[in-house]
Design a protein around this motif. Structure first.
Motif, PDB file in Angstrom:
ATOM      1  N   GLY A 203       0.770  -1.083  -0.040  1.00  0.00           N
ATOM      2  CA  GLY A 203      -0.160   0.072  -0.237  1.00  0.00           C
ATOM      3  C   GLY A 203       0.848   1.312   0.094  1.00  0.00           C
ATOM      4  N   LEU A 204       1.917   1.327   0.615  1.00  0.00           N
ATOM      5  CA  LEU A 204       2.587   2.537   0.959  1.00  0.00           C
ATOM      6  C   LEU A 204       3.684   2.626  -0.219  1.00  0.00           C
ATOM      7  N   ALA A 205       3.898   1.679  -0.737  1.00  0.00           N
ATOM      8  CA  ALA A 205       4.994   1.744  -1.909  1.00  0.00           C
ATOM      9  C   ALA A 205       3.975   2.226  -3.232  1.00  0.00           C
ATOM     10  N   ASN A 206       2.650   1.790  -3.329  1.00  0.00           N
ATOM     11  CA  ASN A 206       1.871   2.301  -4.187  1.00  0.00           C
ATOM     12  C   ASN A 206       1.581   3.780  -4.198  1.00  0.00           C
ATOM     13  N   ILE A 207       1.429   4.221  -2.878  1.00  0.00           N
ATOM     14  CA  ILE A 207       1.192   5.435  -2.435  1.00  0.00           C
ATOM     15  C   ILE A 207       2.471   6.503  -2.894  1.00  0.00           C
ATOM     16  N   ALA A 208       3.685   5.877  -2.503  1.00  0.00           N
ATOM     17  CA  ALA A 208       4.991   6.551  -3.150  1.00  0.00           C
ATOM     18  C   ALA A 208       4.858   6.661  -4.600  1.00  0.00           C
ATOM     19  N   MET A 209       4.613   5.699  -5.286  1.00  0.00           N
ATOM     20  CA  MET A 209       4.672   5.792  -6.670  1.00  0.00           C
ATOM     21  C   MET A 209       3.458   6.588  -7.393  1.00  0.00           C
ATOM     22  N   GLY A 210       2.626   7.211  -6.531  1.00  0.00           N
ATOM     23  CA  GLY A 210       1.339   7.559  -7.129  1.00  0.00           C
ATOM     24  C   GLY A 210       0.460   6.794  -7.616  1.00  0.00           C
ATOM     25  N   LEU A 211       0.298   5.518  -7.312  1.00  0.00           N
ATOM     26  CA  LEU A 211      -0.722   4.747  -8.145  1.00  0.00           C
ATOM     27  C   LEU A 211      -1.920   4.802  -7.120  1.00  0.00           C
ATOM     28  N   GLU A 212      -1.968   5.014  -5.994  1.00  0.00           N
ATOM     29  CA  GLU A 212      -3.189   4.949  -5.024  1.00  0.00           C
ATOM     30  C   GLU A 212      -3.100   6.004  -4.175  1.00  0.00           C
ATOM     31  N   ASP A 213      -4.014   6.589  -3.294  1.00  0.00           N
ATOM     32  CA  ASP A 213      -4.057   7.563  -2.593  1.00  0.00           C
ATOM     33  C   ASP A 213      -4.317   7.336  -0.844  1.00  0.00           C
ATOM     34  N   CYS A 214      -4.890   6.015  -0.829  1.00  0.00           N
ATOM     35  CA  CYS A 214      -5.361   5.845   0.615  1.00  0.00           C
ATOM     36  C   CYS A 214      -5.161   4.526   1.128  1.00  0.00           C
ATOM     37  N   LEU A 215      -4.557   4.123   2.130  1.00  0.00           N
ATOM     38  CA  LEU A 215      -4.632   2.850   2.758  1.00  0.00           C
ATOM     39  C   LEU A 215      -5.379   2.807   3.963  1.00  0.00           C
ATOM     40  N   TYR A 216      -6.499   1.997   3.990  1.00  0.00           N
ATOM     41  CA  TYR A 216      -7.286   1.801   5.196  1.00  0.00           C
ATOM     42  C   TYR A 216      -6.999   0.668   5.990  1.00  0.00           C
ATOM     43  N   TRP A 264       8.157   2.009   9.688  1.00  0.00           N
ATOM     44  CA  TRP A 264       9.158   1.725   9.278  1.00  0.00           C
ATOM     45  C   TRP A 264       9.228   1.759   7.739  1.00  0.00           C
ATOM     46  N   SER A 265       8.034   1.224   7.291  1.00  0.00           N
ATOM     47  CA  SER A 265       7.808   1.138   5.933  1.00  0.00           C
ATOM     48  C   SER A 265       7.787   2.172   5.376  1.00  0.00           C
ATOM     49  N   ALA A 266       7.187   3.504   5.978  1.00  0.00           N
ATOM     50  CA  ALA A 266       7.028   4.730   5.297  1.00  0.00           C
ATOM     51  C   ALA A 266       8.356   5.375   4.906  1.00  0.00           C
ATOM     52  N   ALA A 267       9.346   5.085   6.378  1.00  0.00           N
ATOM     53  CA  ALA A 267      10.769   5.787   6.354  1.00  0.00           C
ATOM     54  C   ALA A 267      11.527   5.136   5.261  1.00  0.00           C
ATOM     55  N   ALA A 268      11.206   3.793   4.942  1.00  0.00           N
ATOM     56  CA  ALA A 268      12.008   3.052   4.106  1.00  0.00           C
ATOM     57  C   ALA A 268      11.642   3.927   2.529  1.00  0.00           C
ATOM     58  N   LEU A 269      10.619   4.096   2.436  1.00  0.00           N
ATOM     59  CA  LEU A 269      10.095   4.886   1.212  1.00  0.00           C
ATOM     60  C   LEU A 269      10.539   6.301   1.224  1.00  0.00           C
ATOM     61  N   GLY A 270      11.179   6.858   2.356  1.00  0.00           N
ATOM     62  CA  GLY A 270      11.196   8.503   2.046  1.00  0.00           C
ATOM     63  C   GLY A 270      10.075   9.139   2.640  1.00  0.00           C
ATOM     64  N   ARG A 288       6.086  14.722   4.537  1.00  0.00           N
ATOM     65  CA  ARG A 288       6.993  14.973   4.073  1.00  0.00           C
ATOM     66  C   ARG A 288       7.708  13.851   3.197  1.00  0.00           C
ATOM     67  N   VAL A 289       8.225  14.127   2.068  1.00  0.00           N
ATOM     68  CA  VAL A 289       8.738  13.150   0.977  1.00  0.00           C
ATOM     69  C   VAL A 289      10.225  13.280   0.769  1.00  0.00           C
ATOM     70  N   ALA A 290      11.365  12.351   1.217  1.00  0.00           N
ATOM     71  CA  ALA A 290      12.557  12.616   1.031  1.00  0.00           C
ATOM     72  C   ALA A 290      13.029  11.501   0.274  1.00  0.00           C
ATOM     73  N   GLY A 291      14.362  11.550  -0.384  1.00  0.00           N
ATOM     74  CA  GLY A 291      15.197  10.660  -0.769  1.00  0.00           C
ATOM     75  C   GLY A 291      14.482  10.025  -2.009  1.00  0.00           C
ATOM     76  N   PRO A 292      15.047   8.786  -2.483  1.00  0.00           N
ATOM     77  CA  PRO A 292      14.449   8.259  -3.417  1.00  0.00           C
ATOM     78  C   PRO A 292      13.305   7.256  -3.192  1.00  0.00           C
ATOM     79  N   VAL A 293      12.188   7.616  -3.958  1.00  0.00           N
ATOM     80  CA  VAL A 293      10.865   6.844  -3.851  1.00  0.00           C
ATOM     81  C   VAL A 293      10.660   5.832  -5.040  1.00  0.00           C
ATOM     82  N   GLY A 294      10.449   4.650  -4.777  1.00  0.00           N
ATOM     83  CA  GLY A 294      10.072   3.639  -5.560  1.00  0.00           C
ATOM     84  C   GLY A 294      11.269   3.211  -6.401  1.00  0.00           C
ATOM     85  N   PRO A 295      11.158   2.086  -7.143  1.00  0.00           N
ATOM     86  CA  PRO A 295      12.302   1.456  -7.768  1.00  0.00           C
ATOM     87  C   PRO A 295      12.640   2.263  -8.917  1.00  0.00           C
TER      88      PRO A 295
END
Ligand SMILES: Nc1nc2c(ncn2[C@@H]2O[C@H](COP(=O)(O)OP(=O)(O)O[C@H]3O[C@H](CO)[C@@H](O)[C@H](O)[C@@H]3O)[C@@H](O)[C@H]2O)c(=O)[nH]1
Length: 384
Positions: A203-216, A264-270, A288-295
């Protein structure tokens, strides 16, 4: 050469165990359910064509609901070790399908044990039962150990309680080498996507890549002891290598909350999340968004005044179909626009292609895999 039979071979643990046993020199047989869609992704790399010379990996169609099928497979394979990993293993789903859960998880175990006994294999075939920390449910002591009384709190746990005791019963009544592995949660990239760890990471990876906008999410304060599945399947094997059969608890001894896992997952994605509100109204926004996001990508800059989450609703497009600034898609668009089509060496530069959309780029190819994005709401329930 030792022969093992694994039920649930297409699952997370089944695939790791098959790999492990093949590396130990075993001949491995697995039971898979018939499905109209391919369900062997986790073991495709182990597949050997039955026409090949001396394959050591074999698959059989079967189901824990089908006694005659189990008896036939066992009589053909005559395994030294049986690992019963097949189950309806989702706790939340067991409330919706309690009878099915009992049929597979409780009676399925009985069918397998009874088939071993019926074929006279009880003195030669060792049996591993995938038991669970869910047996402790309403915990009676901390930490839990092999002697801690059980108090199951879901149809899943109650079905697994029957499986636990019937395994003990076959050991005591018929002298079978049968063990229960009471395993706490164990995860991996192969974990099913509706279990909480994969749900969060996907879910968070998809958010970081702009594919989705909410994780319930459900209860963020639930705590779990998370190990790695690859380590835990080795424990399963070790239980069957002991001099005498016993039941064992397997855990790391450390608990963390679902909220920790989200952070932790969010931090790994910046992504930095800000939690607001409480109970069922709690929401976490991407602050905040920082660093590389997504592959291979990096996040676009986000308007700090925008409190609506990382990406606005509408799948990142405005009414005119243009992508919004701030999404990974917008960043890729911008990169494509500013980067010449032809490289210095004269070769054509590959263009960005949305990897998870269908040809019309309207719908996700796998709608189950692609629900996500930037608001996390604690619902109090336990959605899959
Ligand atoms: N699935 C899910 N769980 C959530 C969510 N939000 C919070 N949770 C909480 O996250 C915790 C962990 O859930 P899962 O990892 O999905 O499964 P589980 O209930 O712990 O059960 C798993 O582990 C058991 C012990 O090894 C296994 O027996 C069982 O089959 C399964 O694999 C639960 O307390 C659940 O309430 C959500 O949105 N989805």
């Amino acid at each position: 050469m030792k022969r093992a039979l694994i039920t649930g071979i297409t699952g997370q643990d089944g695939s790791y165990l098959a790999e492990f046993l093949l590396a130990q020199g075993y001949e491995v047989h697995g039971i898979k359910r018939r499905a109209s869609q391919f369900n062997t992704q986790r073991i495709d790399h182990l597949y050997e064509d039955p026409h090949d010379h001396d394959p050591r990996f074999h698959l059989h169609y079967g189901d824990l609901s089908d006694s005659s099928n189990l008896t036939r497979i066992l009589s053909e394979v005559r395994p030294d070790e049986v690992y019963n990993l097949a189950a309806q293993s989702h706790v939340g789903v067991s409330f919706e399908s309690p009878e099915y859960t009992a049929d597979i998880d409780a009676l399925g175990t009985l069918r397998l044990l009874e088939a071993i006994r019926f074929l006279g294999l009880q003195e030669t075939t060792r049996f591993y039962q995938a038991s669970t920390s869910e047996l402790y449910g309403l915990v009676q002591e901390i930490p839990q150990r092999e002697t801690t009384p059980f108090h199951p709190r879901s149809p899943y746990a109650v079905a697994k309680l029957y499986a636990y005791w019937i395994t003990v019963n076959y050991r005591e009544a018929y002298g079978m080498f049968a063990c229960n592995g009471i395993l706490f949660n164990h995860e991996s990239p192969r974990r099913g996507e509706t279990f909480v760890t994969r749900k969060i990471t996907r879910g968070l990876a998809n958010i970081a890549m702009g594919l989705e906008d909410c994780l319930y999410m459900g209860n963020l304060d639930a705590r779990r002891d998370w190990g790695h599945a690859r380590d835990y399947v080795r424990m399963q094997w070790l239980m069957l290598q002991q001099d005498a059969p016993e039941d064992y608890v397997i855990a790391t001894g450390q608990q963390h909350s679902v909220r920790d896992f989200v952070q932790w997952s969010a931090a790994a994605l910046g992504l930095t999340l800000a939690f607001e509100g409480s109970g069922v109204d709690e929401v976490a926004r991407v602050e905040r968004v920082a660093g590389p996001v997504g592959p291979g990508g990096q996040a676009g800059r986000r308007d700090p005044a925008d409190r609506s989450g990382l990406f606005p609703a509408g799948r990142g497009r405005d009414a005119a179909g243009r992508r919004h600034a701030g999404t990974r898609a917008a960043w890729l668009d911008a990169r494509d626009r500013r980067t010449p089509d032809v490289r210095r060496d004269g070769r054509r530069r590959p263009r960005h292609r949305a990897p998870v959309r269908d040809a019309a780029r309207q719908r996700p190819r796998d709608p189950r895999g692609l629900r996500t994005i930037a608001r996390m709401r604690q619902t109090g329930g336990m959605p899959a």
